[in-house]
Design an enzyme around this catalytic site. Structure first.
Site: not given
Ligand code: ADP
Ligand code: ADP
Ligand code: MG
Length: 669
Positions: A116, A200, A235, A288, A290, A348
């Site tokens: 990130k 951030e 999140n 970010e 993906n 949850f």
């Molecule tokens: P998306 O934005 O598509 O939901 P996520 O970042 O939430 O993607 O992650 C996608 C899937 O992979 C989710 O089901 C999450 O629980 C799993 N996941 C992501 N990173 C990891 C990790 N480091 N270890 C295990 N599971 C992960």
């Molecule tokens: P991940 O890799 O776990 O998916 P993200 O950076 O995509 O992490 O963030 C996951 C969620 O967290 C976002 O969809 C949003 O709801 C919340 N989030 C992340 N960063 C911020 C931010 N700077 N301000 C508000 N919400 C945030």
């Molecule tokens: Mg994300």
């Protein structure tokens, strides 16, 4: 084109990739841990290779094992799915060395975007809007507090290697920044083996809107519209939709252009997603990227008609993209509900167990309605504590958002699942929520609309009336079946002719109805004289009743209750009794039994591991004081005191594995 694709993943996403590969005439290979020997993805593939182990770290995350499986099966390409090794640059390099194609972007694109901090710097350089904050690694909690205060609260403390909503905390003040840093860092270390943390600005009232991009190795890169994923808890996404009800064409295009610019900046190839956080003024900021197929990709497929997995496979094989930006048309509306093994009524927390019953709704595909269910489980299968708790992704598509939501609502009511705690009722509740239906979303939706968590509430009058009708019809049919079951055909004939009065009791509400049987169902008359005609094919023993009430069909889930009927519909769960007027009078006089007092115990809310006990026997505790930490599904959960008391007994030790409702400690007032 490839001859054999191995999917380095499990569950629904492995199955998803197999189905496209099969359609393209490519042979499929599954890998599996010991726990997954009987899993659906293993049965679905043409071949399967056992890689042993139980946890992800012992199986799906071991590069050597996956490479061995490729050699053993002769697979010439690997699709990584999401999670596991999907964003692991070392894995993609290793495959390249072995002469196996990685169906995804280059190792360098993964490296740039998988982190990130790095990706944020890179996108700023590419002219993409980024969230204001500190783009470096924070060394300790004191520095975190200082930088957070400089940025200005609220802030988001994040793991640079984070994913799946893990390793992330909001802080509103110095104390929370201090605590949040420690929690995020320890979660990041245990989940990702990487404890680098950054901070951030937290964007308030944000919406999560992301852009799907797709690029080939010939310099073509397009975007396939957006997905709105604002309905999240912790999140992590729960409900997604495409398109977003918030975007106008100009904003969509601006976001799409920035996403494509970023993809081009790293010579991106394959499917990828650029996630943005969007504020109430439609200002959008990069979150970010993906570098993989996203969990919620089906909603994009449903509105564009593009099979993203097919495009990933073709592009990896060196083909050009099958379409240009101008070919991308967004049609209709699609919703995805993530069905999780977690209990919304217990904050949850994850559930595990055997799927005693697993019967998804009928899938369908017509010009006006699509119901799709992406899953990797089957009835009798086990949801274990080893992997992600997602059970299925239920999607509906229709011509309008309202119709897609209505279809989802019905599909959820028809989803028959038992044996494992799950969020079906909660998902149904969201579909009926006026604010969700209005499209007035934010990532705080769940926290704001369900501030004390999700609990059973009394349905609104209109739904209550439906329940009264359903309970009456089901009771009628049960009684009739019981009578005819004794061979009393004559008696049944006589009963059919009669009208009689009943009282449907649901909680505090009593509905008096007159029941009259007709040739094709029954007619119910309420006290105002209004008639409702009702029919159903339901027979006793069936766990879902589809009931036609006047001109509309509704589905109800049935749960046996002592001397009563449990019914679930539209996110509401009620207990009903349908009695004769005399019995109803008597029932009203019955004393109400007080529930047992559990407040003097701290019970384990989920199956998990006690990692830390924070108090000792004899300690006085205050409401909100942290008592113990339990780790489950890679999340650390701090259990707090609900009220003041003195710890009188702690029957467990750190390191113990507990089941739901096991006693962690006992208090005296
Ligand atoms: P998306 O934005 O598509 O939901 P996520 O970042 O939430 O993607 O992650 C996608 C899937 O992979 C989710 O089901 C999450 O629980 C799993 N996941 C992501 N990173 C990891 C990790 N480091 N270890 C295990 N599971 C992960
Ligand atoms: P991940 O890799 O776990 O998916 P993200 O950076 O995509 O992490 O963030 C996951 C969620 O967290 C976002 O969809 C949003 O709801 C919340 N989030 C992340 N960063 C911020 C931010 N700077 N301000 C508000 N919400 C945030
Ligand atoms: Mg994300």
């Amino acid at each position: 084109m490839f001859k054999k694709i191995l999917v380095a993943n499990r569950g629904e996403i492995a199955c998803r990739v197999f189905s496209t590969a099969r359609r393209m005439g490519i042979r499929t290979v599954a890998i599996h841990s010991d726990v997954d020997a009987e899993a659906v993805h293993v049965k679905m593939a043409d071949e399967a290779v056992s890689i042993g182990g139980k946890t992800a770290a012992e199986s799906y995350l071991i590069i050597d094992k996956v490479v061995d499986a490729c050699r053993q099966s002769g697979a010439d390409a690997v699709h990584p799915g999401y999670g596991f090794l999907s964003e692991n640059a070392e894995f993609s390099e290793r495959l390249a060395k072995e002469g196996i194609t990685f169906i995804g972007p280059s190792a360098s694109a993964i490296l740039c975007m998988g982190d990130k901090i790095t990706s944020k710097k890179l996108s700023a350089e590419a002219g993409v809007n980024t969230v204001p904050g500190f783009m470096g690694i924070i060394k300790d909690a004191e520095e975190c507090v200082k930088i957070s205060a400089d940025i200005g609260y609220p802030v988001m403390i994040k793991a640079s290697a984070g994913g799946g909503g893990k390793g992330m905390r909001i802080a509103w003040n110095d104390a929370e920044a201090l605590e949040g840093f420690e929690r995020s860092r320890s979660e990041a270390k245990s989940s990702f083996g990487d404890d680098r943390i950054f901070v951030e600005k937290f964007i308030t009232q944000p919406r999560h809107i992301e852009i799907q991009v797709m690029a080939d190795s010939h310099g073509n890169c397009i975007y396939l519209g957006e997905r709105e994923c604002s309905i999240q808890r912790r999140n992590q996404k729960v409900v997604e939709e495409a398109p977003s009800p918030f975007l106008d064409e100009a904003t969509r295009q601006a976001m799409g252009d920035q996403a494509v610019a970023l993809a081009r900046a790293v010579d991106y190839v394959s499917a990828g997603t650029v996630e943005f956080i969007v504020d109430s003024q439609k200002q959008f900021y990069f979150l970010e990227m993906n570098t993989r197929l996203q969990v919620e990709h089906p909603v994009t497929e449903l509105i564009t008609g593009v099979d993203l997995v097919e495009q990933m496979i073709r592009v990896a094989a060196g083909e050009k993209l099958g379409m240009t930006q101008g070919d991308v048309k967004l049609t209709g509306w699609a919703i995805e509900s993530r069905l999780y093994a977690e209990d919304p009524k217990r904050n949850f927390l994850p559930s595990i167990g055997r799927l005693g019953r697993y019967r998804p709704p009928q899938t369908l595909s017509t010009a006006e309605h699509v119901v799709r269910n992406d899953t990797g489980v089957e009835e009798g299968g086990e949801i274990s504590m080893y992997y992600d708790p997602m059970i299925a992704k239920l999607c509906t598509w229709s011509t309008t958002r309202e119709a897609a939501i209505d279809d989802m609502s019905r599909a959820l009511d028809q989803f028959d699942l038992m044996g494992v705690g799950n969020n079906l009722q909660f998902l149904s509740s969201i579909m009926k929520h006026p604010r969700f239906r209005a499209g007035d979303l934010s990532t705080a939706f769940i926290d704001e609309e369900y501030p004390d968590g999700f609990h059973d509430t009394d349905p609104p009058a209109e739904t209550m009336a439906l329940f009264a009708v359903a309970a009456t019809v089901i009771t009628e049919r049960s009684q009739r079946a019981a009578v005819s079951g004794h061979g009393a055909a004559v008696l049944r004939g006589r009963q059919d002719a009669a009208t009689r009065d009943v009282v449907a009791i649901i909680g505090q509400s009593q509905t008096r109805l007159t029941v009259r049987s007709t040739a094709d169902g029954i007619v119910l008359q309420d006290e105002s004289g209004k008639e409702t005609s009702v029919s159903t094919d339901w027979t006793p023993g069936q766990t879902i009743a589809t009931i036609q009430i006047d001109d509309k069909e509704h589905d109800f889930k049935l749960y046996p209750r002592v001397a009563a009927l449990g019914l679930e519909h539209g996110g509401y769960l009620i207990k009903a009794q349908v009695l004769s007027p005399r019995k109803a009078e008597l029932a009203a006089l019955m004393p109400i039994k007080a529930p047992a007092d559990l407040s003097k115990f701290l019970l384990c809310p989920m199956p998990g591991l006690v990692t830390t006990l924070m108090v000792n026997v004899g300690d006085s505790v205050e409401p909100g004081q942290p008592l113990a930490m339990v780790e489950a599904m890679k999340m650390e959960n701090v259990l707090q005191a609900e009220k003041a008391g003195i710890v009188s007994r702690i029957p467990v030790f750190e390191g113990d594995s507990l089941m739901v409702d096991d006693i962690i400690m006992e208090f005296e007032a």
